[in-house]
Design an enzyme around this catalytic site. Structure first.
Site, PDB file in Angstrom:
ATOM      1  N   ASN A   1      -4.524 -14.624   4.205  1.00 42.16           N
ATOM      2  CA  ASN A   1      -4.441 -13.336   4.893  1.00 42.16           C
ATOM      3  C   ASN A   1      -3.955 -13.590   6.314  1.00 42.16           C
ATOM      4  O   ASN A   1      -4.743 -13.871   7.210  1.00 42.16           O
ATOM      5  CB  ASN A   1      -5.827 -12.671   4.889  1.00 42.16           C
TER       6      ASN A   1
ATOM      7  N   ARG B   1      -2.094 -11.535   1.151  1.00 40.55           N
ATOM      8  CA  ARG B   1      -2.037 -10.207   1.752  1.00 40.55           C
ATOM      9  C   ARG B   1      -0.623 -10.020   2.309  1.00 40.55           C
ATOM     10  O   ARG B   1      -0.144 -10.826   3.104  1.00 40.55           O
ATOM     11  CB  ARG B   1      -3.040 -10.108   2.889  1.00 40.55           C
TER      12      ARG B   1
ATOM     13  N   HIS C   1      -3.482  -1.496   6.088  1.00 41.10           N
ATOM     14  CA  HIS C   1      -4.893  -1.911   5.965  1.00 41.10           C
ATOM     15  C   HIS C   1      -5.515  -1.298   4.713  1.00 41.10           C
ATOM     16  O   HIS C   1      -6.734  -1.124   4.634  1.00 41.10           O
ATOM     17  CB  HIS C   1      -5.744  -1.451   7.174  1.00 41.10           C
TER      18      HIS C   1
ATOM     19  N   ARG D   1      -0.377  -3.271  20.261  1.00 41.58           N
ATOM     20  CA  ARG D   1       0.503  -2.167  19.840  1.00 41.58           C
ATOM     21  C   ARG D   1       0.064  -0.847  20.468  1.00 41.58           C
ATOM     22  O   ARG D   1      -1.139  -0.588  20.584  1.00 41.58           O
ATOM     23  CB  ARG D   1       0.476  -2.035  18.317  1.00 41.58           C
TER      24      ARG D   1
ATOM     25  N   GLU E   1     -11.388  -8.353   2.757  1.00 37.38           N
ATOM     26  CA  GLU E   1     -10.076  -8.219   2.132  1.00 37.38           C
ATOM     27  C   GLU E   1      -9.807  -9.386   1.186  1.00 37.38           C
ATOM     28  O   GLU E   1      -9.120  -9.236   0.184  1.00 37.38           O
ATOM     29  CB  GLU E   1      -8.989  -8.147   3.213  1.00 37.38           C
TER      30      GLU E   1
END
Ligand code: ADP
Length: 404
Positions: free
Chosen positions: A15, A96, A185, A246, A389
């Site tokens: 990931n 991922r 996500h 960001r 995840e």
């Protein structure tokens, strides 16, 4: 049982995030984790890797200029710990991948064609897809016999209602260039919303939820009965909440202004908005721990960054409460959501009228398991649910291999 034999049937999950590489060797059925680790602050001089295997944690600080270096370092640590990944009988390497574009809506077995399509889509996720590809290529080289599977961050949001997925721009242009809101996500929002339902002992189909995934990248989602109806990220992971580096939402006119008046090139604007904005742009720090420390010394720019972050978060919370009509649970997850006590308190401060009441003592508790931080008389349950995840990717990857 040797370390390698206990890894039989496991999935190696990679990931690669914007500044981190999380990895886990996990068994998708037993949930047994044979080894796991995280490389942090990739790209910084003080990057470090924390690797846990056989109950032993190794922390090593080493300059890792990019994700390739991190993957190589990780593989060496596995070998040192006695797990020869090529002989371990892995079911899959699960990756991922952030952006699936219009092509990928399901977990997908990786081939050369899939790699070039992910590469083509990289323009939509410039901080992430290239990092994901580095992981994919390194794993294919190291473990050519093990099937690799890509699990896309956009997939969960594929069914967003048209009204939430559509930008109000010329339809011809939008269709030609695949311009729509994809959301990101997704693996985390899906997993956390499922876990929240389990924690509450309620049927997923019966509850409305807001999930706040607050990591270096950050996004919120509104989920009605297990189906997402809105999310803050859009065509790219730039939209929505204020993030580590960001900007999140800005007036699109700013982009035009930066080009016409400030004479920045498209690439410079891309770098500005993806890597030099958000918390970092506002106060020079993208790590919440550093921001909290600076705020404690009275640093005005850190305070402002924090206030802008919280303001944006509350704006979306309000929007999603209206969109959902009835909210049963609000859940914080990811690095900031799971750890930053003040962010949780400030995001939900003064909302008692709306049935939201945080219990300050519960909110202070640090734990790695799902927990309730709302007071017993809060109409809406407020939870902290650690995202996983890796486990979600492992399960989806194993399912792809089993079905092919
Ligand atoms: P990503 O996967 O998007 O890189 P993570 O979910 O790993 O992000 O979250 C990284 C963020 O979590 C960083 O901004 C970091 O500061 C924050 N974080 C991690 N631990 C803590 C902590 N104890 N307190 C506050 N923030 C934390």
């Amino acid at each position: 049982m040797s370390a390698s034999s206990s890894a039989g049937g496991a999935v190696l999950v990679l990931n690669a995030g914007s500044s981190s590489l999380k990895y886990q060797l996990v068994h998708p059925e037993t949930e047994e984790v044979s080894a796991e680790g995280i490389a942090e602050r990739i790209g910084d001089h003080d990057s470090s890797i924390t690797h846990t295997q056989g109950g032993k944690e190794v922390v090593e600080t080493r300059a890792m200029p990019d994700h390739l270096a991190a993957v190589e370092f990780m593989m060496g640590l596995f070998a040192e710990g006695g797990i020869d990944l090529s002989a371990a009988g892995l079911t899959a390497v699960g990756h991922r991948v952030v952006h699936g574009g219009r092509t990928f809506f399901h977990p997908t077995r990786i081939t050369a064609e899939v790699i070039s399509e992910i590469d083509r889509i990289s323009t939509l996720a410039p901080l992430h897809n290239p990092a994901n590809l580095v992981g994919i290529e390194a794993a294919r080289e190291l473990l050519p016999e093990v099937p690799s599977v890509a699990v896309f961050d956009t997939a969960f949001f594929h069914g967003l209602p048209d009204s939430a997925a559509t930008y109000a721009i010329d339809r011809g242009v939008a269709d030609l260039h695949a311009i729509r809101r994809y959301g990101f996500h997704g693996t985390s929002h899906q997993y956390v919303s499922e876990q929240a339902a389990v924690f509450l002992g309620r049927d997923l189909a019966d509850i409305n939820q807001i999930v706040l995934h607050l990591g270096n990248g950050a996004s919120a989602s509104a989920i009605a009965g297990g189906q997402p109806i809105d999310t803050t990220m859009g065509m790219t992971p730039l939209e929505g909440l204020v993030m580590g580096t960001r900007s999140g939402d800005i007036d699109p006119g700013i982009v035009l202004h930066l080009n016409r008046v400030a004479h920045l090139s498209v690439d410079q604007i891309d770098t500005l908005l993806n890597k030099q904005s958000g918390l970092k742009g506002l106060c020079g720090e993208n790590d919440f721990r550093a921001i909290t420390e600076k705020m404690a010394t009275g640093d005005a720019s850190a305070r402002k960054a924090y206030d802008v972050y919280i303001h944006r978060l509350r704006r979306y919370l309000g929007a999603y409460m209206i969109e959902l009509g009835r909210v049963d649970a609000i859940t914080f997850t990811a690095g900031v959501g799971e750890n930053a006590v003040s962010v949780r308190a400030d995001a939900l401060a003064g909302l008692e009228t709306y049935g939201i009441r945080i219990d300050p003592q519960r909110n202070e508790i640090r734990a790695k398991h799902a927990r309730q931080i709302s007071a017993d008389d809060s109409t809406i349950d407020v939870l902290v649910v650690p995202t996983n995840e890796e486990l979600a990717i492992a399960r989806q990857s194993a399912a792809v291999v089993a079905g092919s």
